[in-house]
Design a protein around this motif. Structure first.
Motif, PDB file in Angstrom:
ATOM      1  N   TYR A 424       0.881  -1.163   0.006  1.00  0.00           N
ATOM      2  CA  TYR A 424      -0.286   0.002  -0.025  1.00  0.00           C
ATOM      3  C   TYR A 424       0.856   1.388  -0.097  1.00  0.00           C
ATOM      4  N   HIS A 425       2.068   1.206   0.873  1.00  0.00           N
ATOM      5  CA  HIS A 425       2.925   2.297   0.715  1.00  0.00           C
ATOM      6  C   HIS A 425       3.623   2.564  -0.588  1.00  0.00           C
ATOM      7  N   ARG A 426       4.080   1.319  -1.031  1.00  0.00           N
ATOM      8  CA  ARG A 426       4.676   1.505  -2.286  1.00  0.00           C
ATOM      9  C   ARG A 426       3.640   1.956  -3.474  1.00  0.00           C
ATOM     10  N   LEU A 427       2.483   1.687  -3.197  1.00  0.00           N
ATOM     11  CA  LEU A 427       1.425   2.101  -4.146  1.00  0.00           C
ATOM     12  C   LEU A 427       1.202   3.623  -4.288  1.00  0.00           C
ATOM     13  N   GLU A 428       1.225   4.074  -2.738  1.00  0.00           N
ATOM     14  CA  GLU A 428       1.085   5.601  -2.846  1.00  0.00           C
ATOM     15  C   GLU A 428       2.239   6.371  -3.653  1.00  0.00           C
ATOM     16  N   GLU A 429       3.409   5.953  -3.077  1.00  0.00           N
ATOM     17  CA  GLU A 429       4.674   6.212  -3.987  1.00  0.00           C
ATOM     18  C   GLU A 429       4.812   6.113  -5.538  1.00  0.00           C
ATOM     19  N   ALA A 430       4.037   5.099  -6.006  1.00  0.00           N
ATOM     20  CA  ALA A 430       3.908   5.010  -7.273  1.00  0.00           C
ATOM     21  C   ALA A 430       2.979   5.794  -7.691  1.00  0.00           C
ATOM     22  N   LEU A 431       1.592   5.956  -7.100  1.00  0.00           N
ATOM     23  CA  LEU A 431       0.847   7.166  -7.660  1.00  0.00           C
ATOM     24  C   LEU A 431       1.328   8.299  -7.726  1.00  0.00           C
ATOM     25  N   GLU A 432       2.106   8.612  -6.736  1.00  0.00           N
ATOM     26  CA  GLU A 432       2.667  10.000  -6.811  1.00  0.00           C
ATOM     27  C   GLU A 432       3.868  10.487  -8.032  1.00  0.00           C
ATOM     28  N   ASP A 433       4.310   9.057  -8.073  1.00  0.00           N
ATOM     29  CA  ASP A 433       5.288   9.073  -9.475  1.00  0.00           C
ATOM     30  C   ASP A 433       4.655   9.106 -10.705  1.00  0.00           C
ATOM     31  N   GLU A 434       3.272   8.655 -10.774  1.00  0.00           N
ATOM     32  CA  GLU A 434       2.335   8.600 -11.798  1.00  0.00           C
ATOM     33  C   GLU A 434       1.838  10.251 -12.160  1.00  0.00           C
ATOM     34  N   ARG A 435       1.586  10.777 -10.947  1.00  0.00           N
ATOM     35  CA  ARG A 435       1.201  11.993 -11.180  1.00  0.00           C
ATOM     36  C   ARG A 435       2.144  12.875 -11.829  1.00  0.00           C
ATOM     37  N   GLN A 436       3.276  12.945 -11.351  1.00  0.00           N
ATOM     38  CA  GLN A 436       4.423  13.575 -11.879  1.00  0.00           C
ATOM     39  C   GLN A 436       4.535  13.413 -13.237  1.00  0.00           C
ATOM     40  N   ALA A 437       4.543  11.940 -13.603  1.00  0.00           N
ATOM     41  CA  ALA A 437       4.945  11.564 -15.053  1.00  0.00           C
ATOM     42  C   ALA A 437       3.618  12.116 -16.016  1.00  0.00           C
ATOM     43  N   LYS A 438       2.399  12.201 -15.428  1.00  0.00           N
ATOM     44  CA  LYS A 438       1.512  12.858 -16.090  1.00  0.00           C
ATOM     45  C   LYS A 438       1.580  14.366 -16.362  1.00  0.00           C
ATOM     46  N   GLN A 439       2.095  14.867 -15.520  1.00  0.00           N
ATOM     47  CA  GLN A 439       2.407  16.546 -15.477  1.00  0.00           C
ATOM     48  C   GLN A 439       3.474  16.572 -16.648  1.00  0.00           C
ATOM     49  N   ASP A 440       4.587  15.806 -16.507  1.00  0.00           N
ATOM     50  CA  ASP A 440       5.486  15.951 -17.388  1.00  0.00           C
ATOM     51  C   ASP A 440       4.917  15.483 -18.812  1.00  0.00           C
ATOM     52  N   GLU A 441       4.154  14.682 -18.932  1.00  0.00           N
ATOM     53  CA  GLU A 441       3.864  14.172 -20.262  1.00  0.00           C
ATOM     54  C   GLU A 441       2.763  15.285 -20.770  1.00  0.00           C
ATOM     55  N   GLU A 442       1.938  15.950 -19.965  1.00  0.00           N
ATOM     56  CA  GLU A 442       1.240  17.016 -20.270  1.00  0.00           C
ATOM     57  C   GLU A 442       1.757  18.126 -20.984  1.00  0.00           C
ATOM     58  N   ALA A 443       3.034  18.395 -20.306  1.00  0.00           N
ATOM     59  CA  ALA A 443       3.918  19.484 -20.604  1.00  0.00           C
ATOM     60  C   ALA A 443       4.691  19.257 -21.904  1.00  0.00           C
ATOM     61  N   MET A 444       4.921  17.824 -22.102  1.00  0.00           N
ATOM     62  CA  MET A 444       5.481  17.634 -23.504  1.00  0.00           C
ATOM     63  C   MET A 444       4.748  17.438 -24.415  1.00  0.00           C
ATOM     64  N   ARG A 445       3.256  17.006 -24.006  1.00  0.00           N
ATOM     65  CA  ARG A 445       2.214  17.231 -25.057  1.00  0.00           C
ATOM     66  C   ARG A 445       1.976  18.463 -25.562  1.00  0.00           C
ATOM     67  N   LYS A 446       2.156  19.507 -24.837  1.00  0.00           N
ATOM     68  CA  LYS A 446       1.569  20.970 -25.015  1.00  0.00           C
ATOM     69  C   LYS A 446       2.931  21.364 -25.921  1.00  0.00           C
ATOM     70  N   LEU A 447       4.068  21.020 -25.366  1.00  0.00           N
ATOM     71  CA  LEU A 447       5.307  21.607 -26.361  1.00  0.00           C
ATOM     72  C   LEU A 447       5.179  20.875 -27.577  1.00  0.00           C
ATOM     73  N   GLN A 448       5.098  19.653 -27.870  1.00  0.00           N
ATOM     74  CA  GLN A 448       4.801  18.998 -29.224  1.00  0.00           C
ATOM     75  C   GLN A 448       3.714  19.595 -29.855  1.00  0.00           C
ATOM     76  N   ALA A 449       2.520  19.967 -29.280  1.00  0.00           N
ATOM     77  CA  ALA A 449       1.630  20.763 -30.059  1.00  0.00           C
ATOM     78  C   ALA A 449       2.026  21.945 -30.611  1.00  0.00           C
TER      79      ALA A 449
END
Length: 587
Positions: A424-449
């Motif tokens: 469960y604790h590792r899941l919380e850390e993974a979710l935090e990493d996933e949120r950060q990755a989604k933010q980075d992906e959103e920034a890259m998507r805007k840059l690509q657009a």
């Protein structure tokens, strides 16, 4: 265009202030006054007949908010244009509601500052009614105010304040004004500094002022440099005489075709940059290199947002914060659902363990009873039941092994529970990493657009250049054909002119031959005339040809100039005398 949700928030405050009994209803006369004031401020023609027609079935008593909202949307908000002053609209709604809800005498801020905090609350509050501002937006607002005042943010003080809040972790507009006015987060700051900080945040969030300051601008006619106060908004760069904004000298409209270029130092001026628009360019000088870079970056950000079709940066940031909160809320709900499922599974395992313990206790009780029976019967039939005793011992050992096995299974289950907690604790850390990755992906998507849009623009520009080159080539080919046709026509004219020249030369040759013939004839005629004149002069003696010769003075007679000179006359006399003398001698 102003968003309807932002206008509705201010109208909601005014409507709530008119609701004296807090029952969600306002009388028709008060709604008429409110509607007339809204139409006046928004520069909309007021139609009182439409209000009467809308509420014709409810002439008496109070009118509910649900009944007034359709009229407000149809006859007022649907007619709103961009030419009204939104500050006057906010001040009108503020005037209707602030006296009922708050008194600024005991606060550190003035009424005008309280009005600005109220406008900022409407901008940052959630879209649900009654309007409240959540703790994340409160922190965002307080951080910007303290940053504008030049003060440091205290996480510990804000954490203590969150503990003092209610369980809902939100504030109304009047509670936010009291929070700012009591100076809990601005201790040590005077009233003027706090007012300047609130005004700077108000200009940025409400008036869309992204940057402002003094710079030098080059004139278009006189070419002189003048200091101006520049104000940058998402779609324009205005400049004034000074920072009081009373006298505006000009406005530079920004669009997708504008661009900003950095210029080299020249004419004793440094920190140059150029703003190119579609029909005119503006040359501006900042005070230092840092300010120059900040202004260039801010203007380029505005142009890029216009190209992407986005609104002002703080509005986009507000939308991103709301989307992030919604995502976090959804993730939290998902995590709670997973925890519920884990809890249900854990309870099920606990019930299984309890059933196993009960079975073990029953088995142990039965074994004890059997042991007692065996002991009672062992005295009588010890030899007969020795083998049975051995079998019972073996059964008892087997039962102990089963108990040990069940204990081992229980220990494994507890270990599994601990592993699930770790997962469960590792899941919380993974979710935090996933949120950060989604933010980075959103920034890259805007840059690509953005890169794709720039590539598409370049491709359209190259296609236009290609079509222009094709037109120039076709035009050049047509001009070449026309030149060839002109050259052939000129060659034909040259051949015609050569033929005419040859004809003229032949005619000239014939004319020369005729001239020579006439000259010969004239010369012969002249010789005949000369001989004839000599004969007449010899025989008549009355006339002579005037020939070049003696330049002696001419003889004058009674009839005019004589035909002979005195010398010639003497010669003729001598000749006549000699012929006369010869005549008698011959006789």
């Amino acid at each position: 265009m102003w968003l309807r949700e932002e206008l509705l928030k201010s109208i909601w405050h005014a409507f709530t202030a008119l609701d004296v009994d807090s029952r969600g209803k306002v009388s028709k006369s008060q709604l008429k006054v409110l509607s007339h004031n809204l139409c006046t401020v928004m520069k909309i023609p007021h139609d009182p007949v439409s209000l009467e027609e809308h509420f014709k079935n409810d002439d008496k008593g109070l009118l509910s908010n649900q009944g007034y909202m359709p009229y407000l949307n149809r006859f007022i908000l649907d007619k709103v244009q961009e030419d009204f002053d939104v500050q006057d609209f906010y001040k009108m709604c503020w005037t209707l509601c602030f006296k009922k809800n708050i008194c600024t005498k005991h606060l550190l801020i003035k009424q005008d500052d309280a009005f600005k905090v109220w406008c900022i609350f409407n901008f940052l509050s959630e879209d649900n009614y009654p309007l409240v501002i959540i703790i994340e937006e409160i922190e965002y607002f307080l951080r910007k105010v303290l940053e504008a005042m030049g003060s440091e943010w205290s996480e510990e003080k804000f954490a203590d304040y969150k503990l003092q809040l209610s369980s809902e972790n939100c504030l109304t507009a009047w509670e936010l004004i009291e929070l700012v006015g009591l100076g809990y987060f601005s201790k040590g700051m005077n009233q003027q500094t706090l007012s300047l900080g609130i005004n700077e945040v108000y200009q940025e969030l409400i008036l869309d002022v992204l940057k402002q300051g003094y710079m030098m601008k080059k004139g278009h006619r006189r070419k002189n440099w003048t200091e101006r106060w520049f104000v940058l908004r998402p779609d324009s760069l205005s400049y004034f005489v000074c920072e009081d904004l009373l006298e505006q000298k000009g406005k530079i409209p920004l669009d997708i075709n504008c661009c900003v270029e950095s210029l080299a130092d020249k004419d004793g001026k440094k920190c140059h940059f150029l703003i190119k628009c579609s029909d005119v360019s503006f040359e501006i000088t900042a005070s230092d290199k840092k300010k120059k870079q900040e202004w260039i970056q801010a203007i380029q950000t505005c142009i890029q947002l216009l190209r992407l079709g986005l609104s002002s940066p703080h509005r986009e940031a507000r939308l991103r914060r709301r989307e992030l909160r919604h995502k976090q809320h959804a993730e939290e709900e998902d995590l709670k659902e997973k925890m519920k499922r884990l809890q249900v599974a854990n309870e099920h395992k606990q019930r299984e363990l309890e059933a196993m313990r009960e079975k073990m206790e029953e088995t142990a009780a039965q074994a004890a009873l059997e042991e007692n029976r065996r002991r009672k019967s062992q005295l009588d039939v010890q030899d007969r039941h020795r083998l049975d005793l051995e079998r019972e011992k073996m059964a008892h050992q087997q039962m102990e092994r089963q108990v040990a096995q069940k204990s081992f299974e229980l220990e494994q289950y507890l270990q599994r529970v601990r592993e699930l907690e770790d997962m469960y604790h590792r899941l919380e850390e993974a979710l935090e990493d996933e949120r950060q990755a989604k933010q980075d992906e959103e920034a890259m998507r805007k840059l690509q657009a953005r890169l794709l849009e720039e590539e598409a623009a370049k491709r359209v520009e190259l296609e236009q250049i290609h079509r222009q080159q094709q037109r120039v080539l076709s035009q050049t080919e047509a001009e070449k054909q026309e030149l060839v046709a002109d050259q052939q026509a000129k060659e034909r004219e040259l051949r015609t002119a050569m033929l005419q020249l040859e004809s003229l030369e032949r005619e000239q040759q014939g004319a020369l031959e005729q001239y020579e013939e006439v000259s010969r004839k004239l010369k012969g005629a002249s010789n005949k005339s000369k001989s004839w004149k000599d004969k007449v002069a010899k025989h008549e003696g009355l006339m002579r040809l005037i020939q070049p010769g003696d330049k002696a003075p001419q003889r004058i007679t009674n009839w005019g100039p004589a035909s002979f000179t005195d010398t010639e006359l003497e010669i003729r006399k001598k000749s006549w005398q000699e012929r006369k003398n010869q005549g008698p001698q011959a006789q």
